[in-house]
Design an enzyme around this catalytic site. Structure first.
Site, mmCIF file in Angstrom:
data_model
loop_
_atom_site.group_PDB
_atom_site.id
_atom_site.type_symbol
_atom_site.label_atom_id
_atom_site.label_comp_id
_atom_site.label_asym_id
_atom_site.label_seq_id
_atom_site.Cartn_x
_atom_site.Cartn_y
_atom_site.Cartn_z
ATOM 1 N N ASP A 16 77.427 40.645 14.443
ATOM 2 C CA ASP A 16 78.616 40.437 15.276
ATOM 3 C C ASP A 16 78.317 40.559 16.761
ATOM 4 O O ASP A 16 78.601 39.657 17.556
ATOM 5 C CB ASP A 16 79.716 41.450 14.901
ATOM 6 C CG ASP A 16 80.233 41.244 13.491
ATOM 7 O OD1 ASP A 16 80.274 40.091 13.038
ATOM 8 O OD2 ASP A 16 80.589 42.229 12.835
ATOM 9 N N ARG A 74 83.924 56.401 15.214
ATOM 10 C CA ARG A 74 84.512 55.446 16.156
ATOM 11 C C ARG A 74 85.193 56.088 17.368
ATOM 12 O O ARG A 74 85.035 55.621 18.497
ATOM 13 C CB ARG A 74 85.495 54.516 15.431
ATOM 14 C CG ARG A 74 84.874 53.637 14.353
ATOM 15 C CD ARG A 74 83.579 53.009 14.791
ATOM 16 N NE ARG A 74 83.088 51.997 13.873
ATOM 17 C CZ ARG A 74 81.810 51.778 13.626
ATOM 18 N NH1 ARG A 74 80.896 52.533 14.209
ATOM 19 N NH2 ARG A 74 81.428 50.826 12.808
ATOM 20 N N ASP A 98 88.303 49.317 11.881
ATOM 21 C CA ASP A 98 87.607 49.751 13.081
ATOM 22 C C ASP A 98 88.236 49.230 14.368
ATOM 23 O O ASP A 98 88.150 49.886 15.406
ATOM 24 C CB ASP A 98 86.137 49.336 13.018
ATOM 25 C CG ASP A 98 85.305 50.300 12.207
ATOM 26 O OD1 ASP A 98 85.803 51.396 11.903
ATOM 27 O OD2 ASP A 98 84.151 49.967 11.874
ATOM 28 N N SER A 141 77.666 43.629 4.987
ATOM 29 C CA SER A 141 78.191 44.276 6.183
ATOM 30 C C SER A 141 77.934 45.763 6.031
ATOM 31 O O SER A 141 78.425 46.396 5.093
ATOM 32 C CB SER A 141 79.696 44.004 6.319
ATOM 33 O OG SER A 141 80.225 44.700 7.436
#
Length: 410
Positions: A18, A100, A129, A181
Site C-alpha cells: 500500500d 495504531r 485501522d 495482508s
C-alpha cells in the site's frame, strides 16, 4: 480539502504494498507535493526496516524517519492492556489495535515539527485501522487534514495495486501468490486475504513460510518447556529469576511461545465498520502473558473485584479495538485497573507443550487463598455449622417464591 494547499505530506510508511505505491500516487495527484515518510519501529524486526530509506527516496519521498517506539509500545500500551485482561471477542489480543494510536501520535509530532499540510495513511476504506489512525491524529491535531488514498483512488484490489507498482517500477517483496495482508510488530503477526477469506479453509500452519513467529503445535518439540514469570503490580518484570527490560522480556517470551506452538488464533471478528473479517494471528508471548497474569489475579483479587474487572476488560478491549485509546473513558478504566493491580505481585510457573499452556504453580505474598480455611482436612478456623444460617438466608427469596407457587397451585 483543497489539494492546491497541500505542499508537504507526512506519510505513515511501512514499505509494504500500500504505502510503496502511495508515494508516487501522492505526487501525481497532489501537485508534486513533498512526501516525508515515517516508519514506526514497533518491533517488526530489522528485515521489515532494512533498505526502507533507499526505497522511500527512490519512489519519491524527500526523507524517511524511522521512529523507535518499541519501549513505549510495550510499557505504555501493551502492559496497560494486559493489566486490564482486555481481549476482543474472547480471542483477539489487540495486536494491531493498540499499535495504531502510538504511531498516530508520532505522526502528528513529526508533521508539526516539519510544518506539514496533511498526514496520509494507507489504510483501506473497509478496515478498522483507518479509524484508529484518524482518531489518534484528531486527538493531537484536530484540524490536520488527512489523506486516505483508498477512499480516493480508482484502485479496487491488491492485484491492481501490484499492477500500479509494476507500471511505476516499484520493487515489492511479495508476489500475487504470497500476497497476504500482514501486520507485524513485537506483540503479534496477523494474516488476512487469499485462501483465508473463506472461513471454510483451514489455515496452512505447516506450510513453509506461513508462520513467522513460531511453529505449529504438531511441529513443536515432544518435550515440555517450563517458564516462571514474576510480576510486580500486574507487570511482568522477570523470567526464570532474570530481570529484563520490557522489550527483551516480551522478545524472549515470543521465542519460548513460538518454539512450542503457542498463540495461534483463527478468528472471524466483527469489524468496527460493520462487516465480519477472518484473520489468523500469531501472538506467542502475548498469549503466555495473558494466561500468567490472569492466573496470578485468581489468587490476588477478591471475588467482587475479580468479577467486576472481567466486564471492565471487555469494555477496555472494545475501546482499544475501536481506536478510542485517547479518550476519557479509556483513561478512567486504566485508572481503575491500576488500582486493582496494587497486590498483583508474585510468580507464575507454566508448562508449555505443543500449543498448550499448562499451569504449574502460582505464589504471591498477597495471596487471598488460605489453605487453613480451604482444606478438606480437620481445621479449627471454619465452623461448618455456620453454613446453615447462611444458606437459609441466601435461599429465602427462592423459598418464598416456591411457597407462593404451591399456595396458588402452580
Amino acid at each position: 480539502m483543497d489539494k492546491k494547499n497541500i505542499k508537504k505530506v507526512v506519510l505513515a510508511y511501512s514499505g509494504g504494498l500500500d504505502t510503496s505505491i502511495i508515494i508516487p500516487w501522492l505526487k501525481e495527484n497532489y501537485n508534486n507535493c513533498e512526501v516525508i515518510a515515517v516508519a514506526a519501529d514497533v518491533g517488526q524486526g530489522s528485515g521489515e526496516l532494512d533498505g526502507l530509506e533507499e526505497k522511500a527516496q527512490k519512489t519519491g519521498a524527500s526523507k524517511l524517519y524511522i521512529a523507535d517506539l518499541k519501549k513505549q509500545f510495550v510499557e505504555d500500551y501493551i502492559w496497560e492492556t494486559v493489566k486490564a485482561d482486555a481481549v476482543y471477542e474472547n480471542k483477539y489480543l489487540l495486536g494491531t489495535s493498540f499499535a495504531r494510536p502510538l504511531i498516530a501520535k508520532r505522526l502528528v509530532e513529526i508533521a508539526q515539527a516539519e510544518g506539514a499540510d496533511a498526514i496520509c495513511h494507507g489504510c483501506t476504506g473497509k478496515g478498522n485501522d483507518q479509524v484508529r489512525f484518524e482518531l489518534g491524529i484528531k486527538a493531537f491535531a484536530p484540524n490536520m487534514p488527512i489523506i486516505a488514498p483508498w477512499r480516493e483512488w480508482d484502485i479496487k484490489s491488491r492485484d491492481e495495486e501490484i499492477d500500479y507498482a509494476e507500471a511505476h517500477n516499484i520493487p515489492l517483496k511479495i508476489t500475487r501468490e504470497t500476497n497476504y495482508s500482514k501486520d507485524k510488530n513485537l506483540w503479534h503477526l496477523s494474516h488476512e486475504g487469499l485462501d483465508l477469506e473463506d472461513p471454510a479453509n483451514e489455515p496452512q500452519y505447516n506450510k513453509p513460510g506461513f508462520l513467522e513467529l513460531g511453529v505449529s503445535p504438531e511441529q513443536a518439540p515432544d518435550k515440555a518447556t517450563y517458564v516462571t514469570i514474576h510480576f510486580e503490580k500486574g507487570v511482568a518484570v522477570s523470567l526464570d529469576g532474570q530481570k529484563l527490560c520490557a522489550v527483551d522480556l516480551l522478545s524472549q517470551l515470543n521465542k519460548l511461545g513460538g518454539d512450542n506452538g503457542i498463540g495461534l488464533a483463527d478468528i472471524v471478528e466483527n469489524r468496527l465498520v460493520g462487516m465480519k473479517s477472518r484473520g489468523v494471528y500469531e501472538t506467542p508471548g502475548g498469549t503466555i502473558l495473558y494466561h500468567a497474569h490472569n492466573k496470578l489475579e485468581e489468587i490476588c483479587l477478591d471475588k467482587d473485584t475479580y468479577h467486576y474487572k472481567q466486564g471492565i476488560g471487555d469494555k477496555f478491549a472494545e475501546l482499544v479495538y475501536d481506536g478510542k485509546w485517547f479518550t476519557p473513558l479509556r483513561e478512567a478504566l486504566s485508572a481503575f485497573v491500576d488500582s486493582t493491580q496494587e497486590t498483583v505481585t508474585g510468580d507464575v510457573k507454566l508448562k508449555l507443550y505443543k500449543g498448550n499452556i499448562i499451569d504449574a504453580g502460582v505464589t504471591s505474598p498477597y495471596s487471598l487463598y488460605d489453605e487453613d480455611i480451604a482444606t478438606f482436612s480437620e481445621d479449627e478456623v471454619y465452623d461448618q455449622s455456620d453454613a446453615n444460617g447462611f444458606i437459609n438466608l441466601f435461599g429465602l427469596p427462592l423459598k418464598v417464591h416456591a411457597l407462593k407457587k404451591m399456595k396458588l397451585g402452580k
